[in-house]
Each structure stands twice: as C-alpha cells, then as structure tokens.
Design a protein around this motif. Structure first.
Motif, PDB file in Angstrom:
ATOM      1  N   GLU A 101       1.660  -2.135   2.327  1.00 57.77           N
ATOM      2  CA  GLU A 101       0.794  -2.713   3.371  1.00 57.77           C
ATOM      3  C   GLU A 101       1.470  -2.591   4.740  1.00 57.77           C
ATOM      4  OE1 GLU A 101       0.702  -6.888   3.837  1.00 57.77           O
ATOM      5  OE2 GLU A 101      -1.421  -6.944   4.319  1.00 57.77           O
ATOM      6  N   ARG A 102       2.762  -2.943   4.779  1.00 54.26           N
ATOM      7  CA  ARG A 102       3.490  -2.889   6.055  1.00 54.26           C
ATOM      8  C   ARG A 102       3.543  -1.463   6.597  1.00 54.26           C
ATOM      9  NH1 ARG A 102       5.970  -8.039   5.147  1.00 54.26           N
ATOM     10  NH2 ARG A 102       3.979  -9.014   4.724  1.00 54.26           N
ATOM     11  N   THR A 105      -1.071   0.903   4.697  1.00 54.32           N
ATOM     12  CA  THR A 105      -2.207   1.113   3.789  1.00 54.32           C
ATOM     13  C   THR A 105      -3.399   0.259   4.235  1.00 54.32           C
ATOM     14  OG1 THR A 105      -0.687   1.453   1.963  1.00 54.32           O
ATOM     15  CG2 THR A 105      -2.970   0.977   1.378  1.00 54.32           C
ATOM     16  N   PHE A 107      -5.732  -1.624   3.007  1.00 54.99           N
ATOM     17  CA  PHE A 107      -6.255  -2.366   1.862  1.00 54.99           C
ATOM     18  C   PHE A 107      -7.579  -3.043   2.213  1.00 54.99           C
ATOM     19  CE2 PHE A 107      -1.750  -2.558   0.343  1.00 54.99           C
ATOM     20  CZ  PHE A 107      -1.971  -2.122  -0.959  1.00 54.99           C
ATOM     21  N   ARG A 109      -9.888  -6.368   2.111  1.00 53.51           N
ATOM     22  CA  ARG A 109      -9.381  -7.709   2.447  1.00 53.51           C
ATOM     23  C   ARG A 109     -10.254  -8.826   1.883  1.00 53.51           C
ATOM     24  NH1 ARG A 109      -4.209  -7.516   4.528  1.00 53.51           N
ATOM     25  NH2 ARG A 109      -3.987  -5.377   5.159  1.00 53.51           N
ATOM     26  N   ILE A 115      -4.798  -9.310   1.196  1.00 53.40           N
ATOM     27  CA  ILE A 115      -5.148  -8.127   0.408  1.00 53.40           C
ATOM     28  C   ILE A 115      -6.114  -8.573  -0.697  1.00 53.40           C
ATOM     29  CG2 ILE A 115      -4.254  -6.400  -1.203  1.00 53.40           C
ATOM     30  CD1 ILE A 115      -1.609  -6.454   0.338  1.00 53.40           C
ATOM     31  N   CYS A 129      -5.113  -4.854  -6.515  1.00 60.32           N
ATOM     32  CA  CYS A 129      -5.260  -4.676  -5.056  1.00 60.32           C
ATOM     33  C   CYS A 129      -5.865  -3.297  -4.819  1.00 60.32           C
ATOM     34  CB  CYS A 129      -3.893  -4.712  -4.379  1.00 60.32           C
ATOM     35  SG  CYS A 129      -2.840  -6.036  -4.962  1.00 60.32           S
ATOM     36  N   THR A 135      -7.833   4.156  -3.330  1.00 64.07           N
ATOM     37  CA  THR A 135      -6.484   3.589  -3.199  1.00 64.07           C
ATOM     38  C   THR A 135      -5.410   4.681  -3.176  1.00 64.07           C
ATOM     39  OG1 THR A 135      -7.369   1.742  -4.458  1.00 64.07           O
ATOM     40  CG2 THR A 135      -4.992   1.761  -4.103  1.00 64.07           C
TER      41      THR A 135
END
Ligand SMILES: Cc1cc2nc3c(=O)[nH]c(=O)nc-3n(C[C@H](O)[C@H](O)[C@H](O)COP(=O)(O)OP(=O)(O)OC[C@H]3O[C@@H](n4cnc5c(N)ncnc54)[C@H](O)[C@@H]3O)c2cc1C
Length: 567
Positions: A101-102, A105, A107, A109, A115, A129, A135
C-alpha cells in the motif's frame, strides 16, 4: 565465451522474483533479473481477486487474527501444509501487504478509507484485500516501478536453459538470448528461481501460455527432487470456451452457482459455506453436476451475478464484466456466466525451507515454482499472492546474507563445458530430420493430463497415463524442427518447454498413482477417504534414468492437529 556475472541472479520477473530482487538489492548486492518475457507480462499480472492478510478492517462479530488465517490455510490444505511455514506467511503477510500500500497499490477501500477486504473460499473471515478485480496488475506494476527505482537490470526475453551445478552447488545458469539465439553463461553467488507454475501441462487452464514449469524442470534435471507434484488445483470457475479465469471474488461478492434445474447446488456439497467452500470441493461439485447431467450442454453450469446489481458489478468486478463481454458476448449484469472448472495452480514444486533455500547450495526458489509448503494439498484463494511477497522477500534476504559470505567467484570449467554440451546438442536437434511435431505431442500430453489426471482420478486411468507419457517421451526423441535459425525460433523454445513439461507430467502421474488416498485437490475415486495413518506425507520425486523415483518426508505440524474437514 562471454561470461556475465552478478552476486544474485533472479530467474523470473513476476511478483516473487521482483520482491526477491528488491530485498537483495537493499542489502547492497549486485542483483539482476532474467525473464523470458517482459516482467509486466508475467502471469502475476493476471491475478484478479486479491491477497489475504488478517488486517481486521471489516467489522464482524469476532476479530480476525493471523492465527485464524493460519488455521483456515492449514484446514484448506487438508493438513498437508507445513505449519511452521504457514505461520510465517500469515504473520509476516500483514506487513508485506501494508508495504505494498505504501509503495502505491490502488487498493479498493472501505467507507472509512481502510483497505477493503472481501470474503473468499475456505476463509472464516472477510480477509482478502483487493484492487477491484485487478489486484495482480496493480501489484506487478508497483513492484516493477520499485525495481526500476533501484536500477535493477533486467535481461528481458532471455531464456534460462539450464543450471550450472558443480559438487551440489549452483554456480549460475546457461541463458539463451531469444533475440539473437546466443547462448550466454551467467554466474552468480546465488541463483533464485521464481519461474511460476506449470498449468499449461493441462488442456484447460487459466494460466498464461508461458506457464510451462521450465524452472521446476531445471532444478529437477540438476538433481533437486520435486515436492507434492500430484497436487494440481482446478479452479471452479473458468469461462466456458476460453477458460479465462472468473475470479473467486465474484462469489465473494455474492455470486451464485446454478445448475440446469435452477438449483443452488452447493447446498448439497458445502451446506455452511455454499459457494465459498474451498476450491477443491467447489470444483468437484461443479464437475459432478455436469457429469450427472445437471449442467448445460454437458459442459458447464451458470455463475449468476445478476442479483448483485449493476453498480456493484461495475465497481467491484469491472474486469470480469469486460472479460465476459469480450470473450463470451455476455454481459453479467443481465445474463448468467457459463463456467466450468479448469487447471489453475501448481501446489507442488521445488522444495524450499522458510528462507527459500533448496537442497543445493547457492540455489533458492520462491513463488509458485516452489513448494515451501504453505498450500499443502489445496491452496486457498488469495494465499498465492501473499506467498510470492512473503517468501520472495525472505529468499532475497537470505540469498544476500549467504552471498556476502562467499569468496569472489572463480572461473570454472563447468560453464565452458556446459555451454559446449548444449551447443552440440542444439546442433543435433536442429539437424534432426524427425517426423514428429513438437506441437502435436504437446497437444496429446495436454489432453491426456486433462482426461486422465484431472479432477477425478483412478488407478486404471493413471496407469494408462503413465504408459502414454512414456510413449510421448519416446516420440519426443523423433521431433524434427522445421525452423533452423536461432533468432526468435519459437518452435525451438516450444521444444525445450515440452521437454520439461513431459518430465513434470510424469512426476504428477507417478505421484498420483502412488498416493492411495484422497486429499485436497488429489481425488481418487478408488480411495475416496483421506488416510492420515499412511499418507500424511509430502512426496519427493527424483529424476532417474528410467523416469521418476518417489520418496516421502514428514509434514511439519505445530499447533493444528489434523481433523476432519467439513464446511
Ligand atoms: C488468472 C489467474 C488469476 C489469479 N488470481 C489470484 C489472486 O487473485 N490471488 C492470489 O493469491 N493468487 C492468484 N493467482 C495465482 C498467482 O497469481 C500466482 O501464483 C503468482 O502470481 C505467481 O507469481 P510468481 O512470481 O511465482 O510467477 P509468475 O508471475 O508466473 O512469473 C514467472 C516468471 O518467470 C519467468 N520465466 C519462467 N521460465 C523462465 C525461463 N526458463 N527463463 C526465463 N524466465 C522464465 C517468466 O517470464 C515470468 O517472468 C492467479 C493465477 C491466475 C493464473
């Protein structure tokens, strides 16, 4: 002879390979990735439904924990998974997902910005997730971007032909440059195989054309046994006609499976979890409905999404909608999707410990080509992406630690020798005037594996399959290639791919024939029960001149003693 060198050479530019590359690079090593296609074309890009991690982001009566995730994974594996490895994956997976995520990506929500997590097969909690139903696409682009940021060189469209091994130590590989047909040795203190699965041994498969298992074959040929090859996962829902995957996320979002009588037949097979039973059980249920005449045209059943409504389908399953419109002319908003099971995942592979180390020094493996074993006899959806990140990172880290202890690489006799051997065998292959066609043999193998070594297995079929594989291996020696030039010779590459696939097919057949029980994806009609007393064991297939020799090893049990598996 041109000889290239790197501290760490990674074969495969999918998620496992790129994640390993990043870790090794951050440890200060000279790292390179080699891939037969551009990394962004690796099969990881096709992953749809998502990745499991006990983030506990969705409100539910009980909190999710990594221990719950471990339990579901082990139960899903029909107790064949090594429990220490599962614990590592479920614990470290949380950090790996947050890190993705950082790194950027996109994602999907929850309303409060966390996420989002959806329910997936065999899981007791909405734990998967996802980035809509794309994905893998999101992940692969994110990791590739990171790899580019660190200036990790990529040998694109280079093909790994063989490993160079001396006294049980891997020294590197012989590579084939597809563009100009040169054979180039590359030495490395550590070689990491992250070459993906071998689904294309089967006629109906959700896998990319490139998923042929050559990496597993390289290890096998060099003397590393292959583990649990008989466990081949069939995904319940592939699009009838092309076998493109229709993600489990479609059932996670609430899709129904319906037979030709209009019944939600899963109530007869997994009354509690229904459509979200584990894949082995749902795939067998669908195939049983079809075999017993309750399918459509004796080929498929329906996956009905209509009750989800347009908005949810457009938001959560846009890729699935596009695939069914483009490839079946059906819009799932208004019509059910025709689906049938197809080969999807290779649980077996190169045996590794939790740091990606194989039995050979200097050789590591991670991702779908490896068997660590977190999936045992049946993988849960969403656990494979997790495996690539967790064990890719671990393999990269361990390879770097070990490589730092190595002395400088010396010139060795092996590279020149192996190059000469390959060159002369290549000349012979090209000169041969054989009558057999590589493509014909490949198609016969695929049909055989689908018909006789598929979802339902029995002794007579497996014995016939064993004979047929022997025949195909014999005919393989009489293949004559039509194209003789080396640059971009696809026929030649298909020849190498088939060589490996026939050997892997043999390990699947032999493992399945020997295993007189049913466990996870391996279902024997003549031995329909799981037999822990005799078969709570991993299979190891060794290459010998006559074919394959089987051995067995214990399964690691930590906190989850085997019990009956009901859903
Ligand atoms: C359609 C589909 C959807 C999926 N969806 C999900 C999902 O939602 N969630 C989930 O957890 N799992 C999913 N999976 C499974 C998961 O995507 C894969 O198991 C995983 O991505 C494999 O990653 P990998 O890095 O091990 O291999 P891959 O991504 O397959 O990469 C293999 C790499 O090896 C290279 N290579 C292979 N052989 C050679 C050679 N001889 N020389 C040079 N290079 C070579 C290839 O070029 C490629 O770069 C899905 C699988 C499929 C097929």
């Amino acid at each position: 002879m041109d000889l290239l060198s790197h501290d760490i050479l990674i074969i495969g530019g999918g998620l496992a390979g790129l994640r390993a590359a990043l870790e090794a690079k951050k440890a200060g090593m000279d790292v390179a990735v080699l891939s037969k296609v551009h990394p962004l074309r690796s099969h990881s890009v096709a992953a749809q439904g998502g990745i499991n991690a006990a983030l506990d982001n969705v409100s539910a009566p009980v909190h999710d924990t990594w221990q719950n995730h471990a339990f579901d994974t082990i139960k899903g594996s029909d107790y064949l998974a090594d429990q220490d490895a599962v614990e590592v994956m479920c614990r470290e997976g949380i950090e790996r997902v947050v890190e993705m995520e950082r790194w950027g990506t996109l994602f999907s929500r929850t309303e409060d910005g966390k996420i989002a997590q959806r329910p997936f097969g065999g899981a007791g909690f909405p734990r998967t997730c996802y980035a809509a139903d794309r994905t893998g696409h999101n992940f692969l682009h994110v990791l590739y971007e990171q790899a580019m940021g660190f200036n990790i060189p990529v040998y694109e469209e280079w093909y790994a032909l063989s490993l160079v091994v001396e006294d049980g130590r891997c020294l590197g590989i012989i590579a084939f440059h597809l563009f100009d047909g040169r054979m180039i040795p590359i030495r490395a203190k550590a070689t990491i195989l992250s070459t993906g699965g071998y689904g294309r041994i089967y006629l109906r498969s959700t896998n990319a054309i490139i998923n042929t298992g050559r990496g597993c074959y390289l290890a096998y040929q060099a003397g590393v046994p292959l583990e649990d090859m008989e466990f081949v996962q069939f995904h319940p829902t592939s699009l009838y006609g092309t076998n493109i995957l229709i993600t489990e996320g479609a059932r996670g979002e609430g899709g129904y499976l319906i037979n030709s009588l209009g019944e939600r037949f899963m109530e007869h097979y997994a009354p509690k979890l229904m459509e979200l039973g584990p894949r082995d059980i749902v795939a067998r249920a669908i195939q049983t409905e079809i075999n017993e005449g309750r399918g459509f045209e004796n080929e498929y059943v329906h996956l009905d999404l209509r009750h989800l409504g347009k908005e949810k389908i457009m938001d959560r399953l846009p890729g699935i909608r596009q695939i069914t419109i483009d490839f079946a002319g059906i819009d799932p908003i208004s019509k059910p999707i025709p689906i049938q099971p197809a080969q999807h995942y290779s649980m077996g592979g190169i045996p590794v410990n939790i740091d990606g180390e194989t039995p050979f020094k200097g050789l590591y493996a991670a991702g779908e080509c490896s068997c660590v074993s977190v999936h045992g006899a049946n993988r849960l959806g969403g656990n494979s992406l997790l495996e690539t990140l967790v064990f890719g990172a671990r393999a990269g880290k361990k390879a770097a630690i070990n490589a730092k202890k190595e002395e400088e690489m010396k010139e060795t006799f092996s590279f020149q020798h192996q190059c000469d051997l390959f060159q002369s065998s290549l000349n012979k292959i090209l000169e041969r005037k054989g009558e057999e066609s590589c493509f014909r043999l490949r198609d016969e193998m695929k049909a055989l594996m689908m018909d006789q070594v598929g979802i339902f297995r029995k002794e007579s079929d497996l014995i016939a399959a064993k004979e047929k594989i022997k025949e195909l291996k014999d005919r393989f020696k009489h293949i004559g290639l039509k194209r003789k030039e080396l640059a971009f010779n696809n026929e030649l590459i298909q020849y190498f791919e088939l060589e490996g696939m026939l050997d892997l097919a043999e390990t699947i057949v032999e493992g399945a024939l020997a295993r007189k029980e049913s466990r996870g994806s391996h279902y024997r009609g003549d031995f329909p029960e799981r037999d822990d007393e005799h078969w709570l064991l991993h299979t190891l297939a060794h290459k010998i001149p006559e074919g394959t020799k089987l051995e067995y090893k214990e399964v690691t049990i930590t906190n989850y003693p085997p019990k009956a598996r009901t859903y």
